[in-house]
Design a protein around this motif. Structure first.
Motif, PDB file in Angstrom:
ATOM      1  N   GLU A 564      -7.991  13.868   2.019  1.00 49.18           N
ATOM      2  CA  GLU A 564      -8.036  13.834   0.558  1.00 49.18           C
ATOM      3  C   GLU A 564      -6.705  13.324  -0.014  1.00 49.18           C
ATOM      4  O   GLU A 564      -6.686  12.487  -0.924  1.00 49.18           O
ATOM      5  N   ASP A 565      -5.598  13.817   0.549  1.00 48.70           N
ATOM      6  CA  ASP A 565      -4.278  13.371   0.087  1.00 48.70           C
ATOM      7  C   ASP A 565      -4.114  11.863   0.267  1.00 48.70           C
ATOM      8  O   ASP A 565      -3.579  11.169  -0.598  1.00 48.70           O
ATOM      9  N   TYR A 566      -4.578  11.359   1.424  1.00 46.89           N
ATOM     10  CA  TYR A 566      -4.443   9.921   1.700  1.00 46.89           C
ATOM     11  C   TYR A 566      -5.263   9.107   0.691  1.00 46.89           C
ATOM     12  O   TYR A 566      -4.779   8.115   0.139  1.00 46.89           O
ATOM     13  N   ILE A 567      -6.506   9.542   0.459  1.00 43.49           N
ATOM     14  CA  ILE A 567      -7.380   8.804  -0.485  1.00 43.49           C
ATOM     15  C   ILE A 567      -6.770   8.818  -1.884  1.00 43.49           C
ATOM     16  O   ILE A 567      -6.705   7.797  -2.560  1.00 43.49           O
ATOM     17  N   HIS A 568      -6.302   9.997  -2.296  1.00 44.96           N
ATOM     18  CA  HIS A 568      -5.762  10.140  -3.655  1.00 44.96           C
ATOM     19  C   HIS A 568      -4.485   9.322  -3.845  1.00 44.96           C
ATOM     20  O   HIS A 568      -4.136   8.950  -4.979  1.00 44.96           O
ATOM     21  N   SER A 569      -3.787   9.026  -2.745  1.00 41.48           N
ATOM     22  CA  SER A 569      -2.534   8.274  -2.842  1.00 41.48           C
ATOM     23  C   SER A 569      -2.746   6.766  -3.038  1.00 41.48           C
ATOM     24  O   SER A 569      -1.807   6.039  -3.331  1.00 41.48           O
ATOM     25  N   GLN A 570      -4.000   6.304  -2.877  1.00 44.78           N
ATOM     26  CA  GLN A 570      -4.280   4.876  -3.043  1.00 44.78           C
ATOM     27  C   GLN A 570      -4.276   4.500  -4.523  1.00 44.78           C
ATOM     28  O   GLN A 570      -4.944   5.141  -5.344  1.00 44.78           O
ATOM     29  N   ASP A 571      -3.526   3.476  -4.863  1.00 43.97           N
ATOM     30  CA  ASP A 571      -3.371   3.072  -6.269  1.00 43.97           C
ATOM     31  C   ASP A 571      -4.690   2.649  -6.908  1.00 43.97           C
ATOM     32  O   ASP A 571      -4.867   2.763  -8.124  1.00 43.97           O
ATOM     33  N   ILE A 602     -15.582   8.350  -3.874  1.00 40.59           N
ATOM     34  CA  ILE A 602     -14.378   7.659  -4.348  1.00 40.59           C
ATOM     35  C   ILE A 602     -14.767   6.607  -5.382  1.00 40.59           C
ATOM     36  O   ILE A 602     -15.484   5.657  -5.058  1.00 40.59           O
ATOM     37  N   MET A 603     -14.333   6.796  -6.623  1.00 33.91           N
ATOM     38  CA  MET A 603     -14.563   5.822  -7.694  1.00 33.91           C
ATOM     39  C   MET A 603     -13.282   5.014  -7.894  1.00 33.91           C
ATOM     40  O   MET A 603     -12.200   5.603  -8.021  1.00 33.91           O
ATOM     41  N   LEU A 604     -13.426   3.698  -7.917  1.00 26.43           N
ATOM     42  CA  LEU A 604     -12.260   2.828  -8.047  1.00 26.43           C
ATOM     43  C   LEU A 604     -12.067   2.377  -9.489  1.00 26.43           C
ATOM     44  O   LEU A 604     -13.011   2.332 -10.275  1.00 26.43           O
ATOM     45  N   LYS A 605     -10.826   2.004  -9.802  1.00 24.25           N
ATOM     46  CA  LYS A 605     -10.529   1.477 -11.138  1.00 24.25           C
ATOM     47  C   LYS A 605     -11.209   0.131 -11.335  1.00 24.25           C
ATOM     48  O   LYS A 605     -11.677  -0.192 -12.421  1.00 24.25           O
ATOM     49  N   ASP A 606     -11.265  -0.662 -10.255  1.00 20.43           N
ATOM     50  CA  ASP A 606     -11.885  -1.985 -10.303  1.00 20.43           C
ATOM     51  C   ASP A 606     -12.704  -2.181  -9.036  1.00 20.43           C
ATOM     52  O   ASP A 606     -12.185  -2.058  -7.920  1.00 20.43           O
ATOM     53  N   SER A 607     -14.000  -2.473  -9.196  1.00 19.77           N
ATOM     54  CA  SER A 607     -14.887  -2.615  -8.027  1.00 19.77           C
ATOM     55  C   SER A 607     -14.485  -3.777  -7.115  1.00 19.77           C
ATOM     56  O   SER A 607     -14.910  -3.838  -5.959  1.00 19.77           O
ATOM     57  N   LYS A 608     -13.645  -4.696  -7.627  1.00 24.67           N
ATOM     58  CA  LYS A 608     -13.201  -5.822  -6.794  1.00 24.67           C
ATOM     59  C   LYS A 608     -12.354  -5.354  -5.610  1.00 24.67           C
ATOM     60  O   LYS A 608     -12.206  -6.065  -4.619  1.00 24.67           O
ATOM     61  N   ASP A 609     -11.782  -4.158  -5.727  1.00 26.33           N
ATOM     62  CA  ASP A 609     -10.922  -3.633  -4.658  1.00 26.33           C
ATOM     63  C   ASP A 609     -11.692  -2.886  -3.585  1.00 26.33           C
ATOM     64  O   ASP A 609     -11.091  -2.289  -2.690  1.00 26.33           O
TER      65      ASP A 609
END
Length: 1005
Positions: A564-571, A602-609
């Motif tokens: 969880e920590d690793y996932i949350h650390s992704q910009d 995991i929801m991303l800010k931009d689906s392109k990523d």
């Protein structure tokens, strides 16, 4: 149809008023229609989930699963029932006949369960009956700066949840992650021994405290009065100060505190969270309700500094996106259809008159949908997108006939009425045949019928509306706008007339080519792979971290938090939602998993990523030794995998397990299979003690060990006006077999080691036990590439059962193997649609017989269907798209669309036969009707072009495969209809046509 045309000319003012009213009602209906993702649809299934903390799968099977199965076995309307039993949980799925009233079925299941007695440490079973109205419109996470304390949980319950419940349109708010706190009593065995007290002393004191009991009725002060004894524990201090023995309080021998269960996790963005799952009312607009939820969350964040409310998922955005996309495709389709009309007619007034049918028909359709109680959803919008090209067909035929007659006669109202009358029968028959295709939709079973019905109603309403517009509004507008219009001269198709005459003289060439093409296309269809609807459109990334069931929960929890920590650390990550373990909240929503399985949404800010983040997570697999980390994209409405299930059944469990192992080994190498698992794969060590009846009682020893090794509810209290359970923590935590054997238990002769009264047996047993209709079986699950579903299913069938020269597996006597899952569902859907097609063809044939009052013309018209099949299969072959349900839905639509060309052609032939011989009637009709046939076909094809680039969204029936089938089938059928249908028609009138030609030749000589 001329009656409607004449009436409209007599009531011009009324038609103008009705037109305006229809447009206004359409606009009002659009805003009044409830907007949602899917139409209301019941799943003919009821799920029962029971949780039992610390109970192994075998005990759950005996004490929970079997009694529940026995209770529900007599429920009316059920087809089968399946159960999955694991460590600490039981899930029973009851499947019902598609026509069963699910409300009554749920009530009957509840009544059946009321009579079942379950062990004390098993929670009350949850009964879930799923339907599309239960799809959440929003998931909102609530986190607090100082953590999810008991005080904050109460604050959420009293202040936050009511704010969301008060939103207009929200029907229900269900909190997830609200596991109740409990009073933990951890006994110090050394202090207990020093005070010379037993466990029974403590349990008796706690069980006797919280009491409200009536002890009788007596006459007190000359009045009949009831006498009650009431005992309550009102604070943690009261519990600590409880006297266990003279001079000994509970706190002297035990640690008393308030705790939360530590075997589960519900977290968002690295913090303990409450998840509020919201569903909407049946008549609410999902988009406006979703926006209101977002506004309330913003307001809450400003109002309470300690609270952070985030909408982590909202179907409002998805619905709005789908509506906007579909509307864009409708408008593009209308634009392309308009361009086609302009190119053919080369007259803007004629084009304007023709395309008026689109907004009028759509407005009338929206009004009828509102009156029918149908919502505006992805399927009704799909029906509009599919029908938009067909909406102008009737108007095209009418305006083209008016256009053609104007070149030969002086313009007048009577000319317009006569031109409309000439094609009235043709457009009525062609519209009714298209509508009739959807009449047998009731033959389709289950949820497919629920999804097809709004789609079919939309197309039916829009086509009937377009027919009315074509015979009323179009003639009226033509009489006004075309009065002084200069029309481009239409030249007769001389070359085509020569080609048709040649083919009529060389019929064998046409028949041979048509038969070869049809036979080739049918052969190609059976060779083509059949797949599921593509559901790969990603809404989020889903990761799972699964450990073997014998892994200590502390280790699973520790590594879950590390990932969880690793996932949350992704910009790139906006929201990350972690779930571990089974909770009562999850059970109420119908979800249970292995207690050692952690899931991450995991929801991303931009689906392109998406690909970038997926690659990084894939590289993390090596960091979690002994666990399986899987990462994939997923949709809020469905997963992306297509499992094929193989069930091995029989009376001998040993033979079943052996056969299942052999089947698994055989199919693992088949191309297209991504992963093969069985419910026997996950095993756990089970230590069983067989009690010697002469030494002790199995029931008493079982009860003692249950208290020694598990958290046990022993009473209740009321703290802060809230009821709370008092739990006795495990007294012992054995680490080895010797420690297990040396546990002291009470026997008739005193305290003895467990090994003295019982024999220890150690064995590995599956952690998942599954039943069908109460009988054990083994299920093999193969995850399959959706596009390879039919090929993989064929290979599995060939591997197990053999085929002609290929020898299958040797299956022991008494053991049966059944293949099901996605492949079986696909076969059912395909079968239902093929039956629907056959019935549709029958209805279409009946309509044409009534129209033409003969059998020969309808038979000739139906021959256009094989021509459409050639084009449809060729289109799928060229595009490389697999055959799925949406492709077959396209084929169903083709039945109604394709025959319209032949009807328009032969209607003219029948009119010509009054004054011409059959050969001349055919040539003249084909040359005359070629232009409207090409125009209508090209308008429909061009309107479908935007759908070519559309991927099927979750559960949507409108996609590129449907468009490919319609475009390919209609294009080929249109080109061949003008040649093949005249050949077939003349063949059916062979004697008469030959005689007529001879008579004409003799007259000319």
């Amino acid at each position: 149809m001329s009656v409607f045309t004449k009436w409209s000319f007599k009531n011009k003012a009324a038609i103008a008023l009705v037109t305006i009213l229809v447009l206004l009602l359409g606009c009002v209906s659009y805003f009044k229609l409830p907007m949602e993702f899917l139409p209301p649809a019941d799943q003919p299934q009821i799920t029962i989930i029971a949780l039992g903390q610390g109970i192994d799968s075998n005990s759950m099977e005996e004490q929970v699963t079997t009694p529940i199965e026995t209770a529900v076995s007599s429920v009316k309307g059920k087809k089968d029932y399946f159960s999955t039993t694991g460590d600490g949980f039981t899930q029973i799925d009851i499947l019902f006949e598609s026509k069963t009233n699910m409300k009554d079925a749920k009530q009957e299941v509840q009544e059946a369960l009321a009579a079942v007695t379950l062990p004390k440490n098993v929670q009350k079973p949850s009964i879930i009956q799923l339907n599309t109205s239960m799809i959440p419109i929003a998931d909102v996470s609530i986190t607090f700066k100082d953590g999810l304390t008991k005080r904050n949980s109460e604050f959420a319950k009293k202040k936050i949840i009511p704010m969301y419940k008060d939103i207009k349109g929200v029907a229900n708010v269900q909190a997830f992650g609200t596991e109740s706190s409990y009073v933990s009593i951890k006994i110090n065995n050394t202090l207990l021994a020093e005070k010379q007290l037993s466990l029974e002393n403590i349990m008796a004191v706690l069980q006797d405290q919280n009491l409200s009991a009536s002890v009788g009725e007596k006459t007190i002060d000359d009045k009949a009065s009831n006498i009650k004894i009431i005992g309550k524990l009102n604070s943690l201090k009261d519990i600590k100060q409880l006297p266990i023995a003279p001079g000994v309080k509970l706190t002297d021998v035990a640690k008393v505190s308030i705790k939360k269960p530590n075997t589960t996790l519900t977290r968002v963005n690295g913090k303990d969270a409450l998840i509020l799952i919201m569903t909407k009312g049946s008549n609410a607009n999902a988009v406006s309700t979703g926006k209101e939820i977002a506004e309330v969350s913003k307001k809450m964040n400003k109002q309470y500094s300690n609270v952070q409310s985030d909408v982590i998922m909202s179907t409002a955005d998805m619905i709005e996106g789908s509506v906007n996309t579909m509307m864009k495709e409708v408008l593009l389709g209308a634009l392309f259809a308009t361009i086609v009309i302009v190119l053919f007619l080369r007259n803007l007034r004629s084009t304007f008159i023709t395309i008026v049918s689109i907004p009028l028909s759509l407005a009338f359709t929206l009004f009828l949908l509102w009156m029918s109680g149908v919502s505006l959803n992805i399927l009704t919008l799909g029906g509009v997108a599919v029908a938009v090209g067909r909406l102008v067909d009737d108007s095209i035929v009418v305006i083209e006939n008016i256009f053609r007659k104007m070149q030969k006669e002086k313009f007048s109202v009577s000319l317009v009425i006569e031109a409309t009358k000439e094609v009235g029968t043709a457009i009525l028959a062609s519209t009714l045949t298209t509508v009739a295709v959807f009449l047998p939709i009731g033959l389709v079973s289950g949820s497919l019928q629920d999804f097809l019905m709004p789609f079919a109603l939309t197309i039916t309403y829009s086509l009937l509306a377009s027919l009315i517009v074509a015979v009323t509004v179009v003639p009226l507008m033509s009489s006004s706008l075309l009065k002084n219009s200069k029309l481009a001269v239409h030249k007769p198709a001389v070359r085509f007339s020569r080609l048709l005459t040649w083919t009529l003289n060389h019929k064998w060439v046409v028949y041979l080519l048509s038969l070869l093409l049809f036979a080739g296309s049918i052969g190609t269809y059976f060779a083509m792979p059949k797949g599921e609807i593509d559901k790969s459109t990603a809404d989020f990334i889903q990761a799972t971290l699964e450990y073997p069931n014998d892994t200590p929960l502390e280790k699973v929890k520790e590594n879950t938090l590390r990932l969880e920590d690793y996932i949350h650390s992704q910009d790139e990550v906006e929201y990350e939602y972690t779930q571990l373990g089974n909770t009562e909240d999850a059970a109420r929503l119908g979800g249970v998993n292995s207690p050692t399985l952690a899931t991450f949404m995991i929801m991303l800010k931009d689906s392109k990523d998406t690909e970038k983040v997926l690659d990084r997570l894939e590289k993390q697999k090596k960091e979690y030794v002994g666990a399986e980390l899987t990462v994939d994209t997923a949709s809020f409405m469905s997963g992306s995998s297509s499992p094929v299930t193989i069930d091995v059944m029989g009376d001998d469990l040993t033979q079943i397990e052996k056969t299942a192992t052999n089947v698994k080994e055989k199919i693992e190498g088949i191309k297209g299979i991504e992963k093969v698992t069985t419910n026997q794969d996950a095993k756990k060590m089970v230590y069983s003690f067989k009690v010697n009846a002469a030494e002790g009682s199995a029931t008493q020893i079982s009860q003692q060990l249950g208290v020694f090794l598990n958290r046990t509810p022993i009473g209740s209290a009321t703290i802060g006006s809230q009821p709370i359970t008092i739990m006795l923590e495990p007294l012992l935590n054995p680490k080895t077999k010797d420690e297990l054997n040396n546990i002291l238990v009470a026997t008739p002769t005193g305290m003895e080691p467990l090994s003295k009264v019982a024999k220890l047996k150690q064995e590995e047993k599956p952690t998942n036990i599954i039943h069908k209709d109460g009988n054990s079986y083994v299920r093999i699950t193969a995850s399959v590439d959706p596009e390879q579903l039919s090929k993989v299913n064929e290979e599995i069938t060939k591997t197990i059962f053999g085929k002609k020269d290929v020898k299958g597996m040797k299956i022991p006597s008494g053991v049966n193997v059944y293949i099901g899952g996605a492949s079986a569902q696909q076969a059912d859907d395909f079968s239902d649609l093929f039956i629907t097609m056959l019935v549709s063809i029958g209805i279409v044939f009946l309509i044409m017989v009534v129209t033409f009052k003969t059998f020969r013309a309808p038979i000739a018209i139906l021959c256009s269907l094989p021509l459409a099949a050639i084009g449809a299969i060729l289109g799928l072959l060229i595009s490389g798209i697999t055959v799925d349900v949406t492709a077959l839905l396209g084929a169903l639509m083709l039945i109604g669309i394709v025959v319209t060309n032949a009807i328009v052609l032969l209607d003219r032939v029948k009119q010509n036969e009054k004054t011409m011989i059959i050969r001349d009637a055919l040539v003249e009709a084909a040359a005359t009707r070629m232009r409207p046939i090409l125009m209508t076909a090209m308008a429909t094809v061009c309107a479908m072009i935007p759908l070519l680039f559309k991927k099927a969204e979750s559960t949507s029936l409108v996609s590129s495969s449907l468009a490919i089938v319609v475009i390919g089938g209609l294009t080929m059928a249109t080109l061949l209809t003008l040649v093949v249908i005249p050949v077939i028609y003349e063949t059916l009138h062979f004697r008469k046509a030959t005689r007529q030609r001879k008579e004409k030749a003799s007259e000319m000589n």
